[in-house]
Enzyme design. Structure first.
Site, PDB file in Angstrom:
ATOM      1  N   GLU A 129       0.993  -1.195  -0.153  1.00 46.70           N
ATOM      2  CA  GLU A 129      -0.184  -0.115  -0.024  1.00 46.70           C
ATOM      3  C   GLU A 129       1.421   1.482   0.262  1.00 46.70           C
ATOM      4  OE1 GLU A 129      -4.569  -1.503   1.683  1.00 46.70           O
ATOM      5  OE2 GLU A 129      -3.438   0.030   3.155  1.00 46.70           O
ATOM      6  N   CYS A 179      -2.272   9.614   2.898  1.00 45.17           N
ATOM      7  CA  CYS A 179      -1.564   8.936   1.423  1.00 45.17           C
ATOM      8  C   CYS A 179      -2.931   9.226   0.967  1.00 45.17           C
ATOM      9  CB  CYS A 179      -2.153   7.926   1.417  1.00 45.17           C
ATOM     10  SG  CYS A 179      -2.963   6.514   2.871  1.00 45.17           S
TER      11      CYS A 179
HETATM   12  P1  NAD Z   1       8.678   4.393   4.183  1.00 38.10           P
HETATM   13  O1  NAD Z   1       8.672   3.482   2.705  1.00 38.10           O
HETATM   14  O2  NAD Z   1       9.777   5.591   4.121  1.00 38.10           O
HETATM   15  O3  NAD Z   1       8.773   3.526   5.098  1.00 38.10           O
HETATM   16  C1  NAD Z   1       7.860   2.510   5.886  1.00 38.10           C
HETATM   17  C2  NAD Z   1       8.060   1.587   6.180  1.00 38.10           C
HETATM   18  O4  NAD Z   1       9.206   0.354   6.031  1.00 38.10           O
HETATM   19  C3  NAD Z   1       8.754   1.769   7.574  1.00 38.10           C
HETATM   20  O5  NAD Z   1       8.595   0.203   8.915  1.00 38.10           O
HETATM   21  C4  NAD Z   1      10.267   1.258   7.650  1.00 38.10           C
HETATM   22  O6  NAD Z   1      10.993   1.126   8.696  1.00 38.10           O
HETATM   23  C5  NAD Z   1       9.956   0.530   6.266  1.00 38.10           C
HETATM   24  N1  NAD Z   1      11.429  -0.131   5.732  1.00 38.10           N
HETATM   25  C6  NAD Z   1      12.461   0.803   4.868  1.00 38.10           C
HETATM   26  N2  NAD Z   1      12.821   0.702   4.638  1.00 38.10           N
HETATM   27  C7  NAD Z   1      13.155  -0.906   4.708  1.00 38.10           C
HETATM   28  C8  NAD Z   1      13.440  -1.753   3.316  1.00 38.10           C
HETATM   29  N3  NAD Z   1      14.476  -1.875   2.999  1.00 38.10           N
HETATM   30  N4  NAD Z   1      12.857  -3.218   3.488  1.00 38.10           N
HETATM   31  C9  NAD Z   1      12.249  -3.248   4.652  1.00 38.10           C
HETATM   32  N5  NAD Z   1      10.937  -2.146   5.618  1.00 38.10           N
HETATM   33  C10 NAD Z   1      11.661  -1.557   5.080  1.00 38.10           C
HETATM   34  O7  NAD Z   1       7.587   5.221   4.205  1.00 38.10           O
HETATM   35  P2  NAD Z   1       6.856   5.851   4.852  1.00 38.10           P
HETATM   36  O8  NAD Z   1       7.873   7.291   5.520  1.00 38.10           O
HETATM   37  O9  NAD Z   1       6.941   5.123   6.523  1.00 38.10           O
HETATM   38  O10 NAD Z   1       5.507   6.303   4.989  1.00 38.10           O
HETATM   39  C11 NAD Z   1       5.145   7.465   4.325  1.00 38.10           C
HETATM   40  C12 NAD Z   1       4.703   6.825   2.363  1.00 38.10           C
HETATM   41  O11 NAD Z   1       3.572   5.771   3.311  1.00 38.10           O
HETATM   42  C13 NAD Z   1       4.434   8.080   1.486  1.00 38.10           C
HETATM   43  O12 NAD Z   1       4.257   7.862   0.496  1.00 38.10           O
HETATM   44  C14 NAD Z   1       2.634   7.278   1.984  1.00 38.10           C
HETATM   45  O13 NAD Z   1       1.705   7.735   0.736  1.00 38.10           O
HETATM   46  C15 NAD Z   1       2.441   5.755   1.933  1.00 38.10           C
HETATM   47  N6  NAD Z   1       0.960   5.800   2.558  1.00 38.10           N
HETATM   48  C16 NAD Z   1       0.573   4.725   2.226  1.00 38.10           C
HETATM   49  C17 NAD Z   1      -0.919   4.201   2.951  1.00 38.10           C
HETATM   50  C18 NAD Z   1      -1.255   3.272   1.519  1.00 38.10           C
HETATM   51  O14 NAD Z   1      -2.839   3.072   2.319  1.00 38.10           O
HETATM   52  N7  NAD Z   1      -1.837   3.729   0.294  1.00 38.10           N
HETATM   53  C19 NAD Z   1      -1.176   4.616   3.921  1.00 38.10           C
HETATM   54  C20 NAD Z   1       0.177   5.713   4.338  1.00 38.10           C
HETATM   55  C21 NAD Z   1       1.038   5.733   3.987  1.00 38.10           C
END
Ligand code: NAD
Length: 461
Positions: free
Chosen positions: A233, A267
């Site tokens: 997502e 999001c």
């Molecule tokens: P992010 O991708 O920076 O991090 C998300 C998660 O991934 C964190 O827990 C992080 O520690 C982990 N992570 C980072 N690198 C990783 C790797 N290499 N392997 C595995 N896990 C890893 O995103 P964020 O800043 O936490 O969230 C913001 C983003 O999330 C925005 O783009 C937003 O639109 C999206 N979002 C989408 C939805 C949806 O329902 N579509 C909902 C909420 C947020």
């Protein structure tokens, strides 16, 4: 349990002050936790659904019992305005109610054929051990969309909250355990990206990720050969079109909130607005006036609308979009700069006279910044709405229901809105087109997604 040597530093984004340090996982503790979950899941599956539901009902009551302190924790570590933290927690209670009400029907074995001694049935079997790597912007919502239905359906959950919502993640674990979910059936994993990456390497039966496209793409690459269920997502660049016949004041007020709520860090924040030329100036002026009424300040105050920007690096992304838009001829009507610290603050920012050559109209902003573009007719609006790599949500404002249907059915988005925006319902599936991801949460499909449909061919003679 392995002793944890690492520590994760938790900082308040509104003040820059250290909140605390918490023990963090490393590759070996992640592996040990994954093994515990694997060992615990078969017994959890044997627990009748009624008892699993009773645990989640107790969890619901505990969320309500501790709502104020949970809201304060979330606000402290994410910078979210306290009223919006309370809204999220109350919203989670509503989502839990949906899952509790829908779980039995969604998971009931269905007989789909029964003739001549031959019966065919579909059984919903839990995936087993699922990993949930989560985002910080709505940690209760995006976490709860996964762990509540995953637990109800008999899965064990390895839950990695975002490093920017760690204390909230630990609170979630504490309350689930207090509610009776066995400690090894729901296990939090603490740390940043490297802990998420270590989780990918474990023997898991499903991976449910919420976060950015950049991380989602990395995870997708890493998981490709593993052939396990993968849901991503991801982000959005959500458009709304305001038709010539729209009520300008209503649309402007609704969309100002849709763009700026949670400081634009949703999001499904409204990220692009297209307005018919005949009402463009009136809309823009009402929109700016509305945004000016939203109070920026201490997120712990009830009167605050704009809290802090959770992640400091996002400030540079926002500055970059502002500079790019200005350089390409956009008109800056409000904000357009960082605000003095300590902490991470960005002025609410509104541009008019924007176009799709600008980053502001193409890449996710994830902050309190919006571009409003003039269009001359419905076709131009639809073409622009679809001119995006993302497709999470899209909307239209018009009193004309048939035109709303006609326009929204041409738009590539997982959720579409008529005269509303920035809205999620537990009764409806939540999914995206294109780089907004694959898979879904919420609705009865978002319960079944934690199961595999097993086919039974039964001949009685
Ligand atoms: P992010 O991708 O920076 O991090 C998300 C998660 O991934 C964190 O827990 C992080 O520690 C982990 N992570 C980072 N690198 C990783 C790797 N290499 N392997 C595995 N896990 C890893 O995103 P964020 O800043 O936490 O969230 C913001 C983003 O999330 C925005 O783009 C937003 O639109 C999206 N979002 C989408 C939805 C949806 O329902 N579509 C909902 C909420 C947020």
């Amino acid at each position: 349990m392995t002793t944890l040597a690492l520590a994760l530093t938790i900082v308040n984004p509104a003040t820059g002050a250290l909140i605390t340090e918490v023990p963090a996982d490393d590759a070996s503790s992640v592996a040990a936790k994954a093994a515990l979950a694997r060992a615990a899941q078969p017994a959890w599956l044997q627990v009748p659904l009624s008892e699993r539901k009773a645990c989640i009902e107790r969890f619901r009551a505990l969320v309500l019992r501790d709502l104020e302190s949970l809201a304060r924790t979330m606000t402290q570590e994410t910078g979210k305005a306290i009223g919006q933290s309370r809204n999220e927690l109350n919203g989670v209670v509503g989502r839990i109610d949906f899952f509790l009400g829908a779980a039995a029907d969604a998971t009931r074995t269905q007989t789909v054929f029964n003739e001549g001694g031959m019966q065919e049935q579909i059984e919903q079997v839990p995936l087993g051990v699922v990993a949930n790597i989560s985002a910080w912007n709505y940690p209760w919502f995006v976490g709860g969309n996964v762990f509540v239905p995953a637990l109800l359906t008999g899965n064990a959950v390895l839950y990695k909250p975002s490093e920017f919502a760690t204390l909230t993640g630990l609170e979630i674990a504490r309350l689930l355990h207090e509610a009776g979910i066995p400690k090894d059936v729901f296990i939090p994993l603490i740390g940043a990206g490297e802990v998420g990456a270590a989780l990918l390497a474990q023997r898991i039966d499903g991976l449910f990720f919420t976060g950015s496209y950049a991380t989602g793409a990395k995870i997708s690459q890493a998981m490709g050969p593993r052939l396990i269920k993968l849901q991503l997502e991801l982000g959005g660049k959500d458009p709304t079109y305001v038709r010539a016949d729209a009520n300008v004041a209503n649309a402007a007020e609704s969309l100002a909130d849709g763009a700026m709520y949670n400081a634009g860090q949703s999001c499904c924040s409204v990220e692009r607005i297209y307005v018919h030329e005949s009402i463009y100036d009136a809309f823009v002026s009402h929109f700016v006036d509305t945004v000016k009424t939203f109070k920026i300040g201490d997120p712990m105050l009830d009167t605050t609308y704009f809290g802090a920007i959770t992640r400091a690096p996002q400030l540079d992304v926002l500055d970059g979009q502002v500079e790019d838009a200005k350089a390409k001829g956009a008109t800056l009507l409000l904000g357009g700069h960082q605000l003095p610290g300590p902490g991470n603050w960005y002025a609410p920012t509104v541009f008019s006279n924007v176009n799709h050559s600008m980053e502001l109209m193409r890449e996710e902003s994830f902050g309190p910044i919006i571009g409003i573009q003039k269009v001359s007719d419905d076709d131009e609006a639809v073409n622009l709405m679809n001119d995006s790599r993302y497709g999470l949500t899209a909307g239209v404002y018009t009193p004309d229901e048939s035109m709303a249907y006609a326009i929204l059915s041409r738009v590539n988005a997982g959720s579409v809105y008529w005269n509303c925006c920035d809205r999620v319902s537990p009764r409806l599936p939540w999914s995206g087109y294109g780089d907004s991801g694959v898979g879904l949460t919420l609705s009865s499909y978002g319960i079944q997604t934690f199961c595999r449909p097993k086919a039974w061919h039964l001949r009685s003679v």
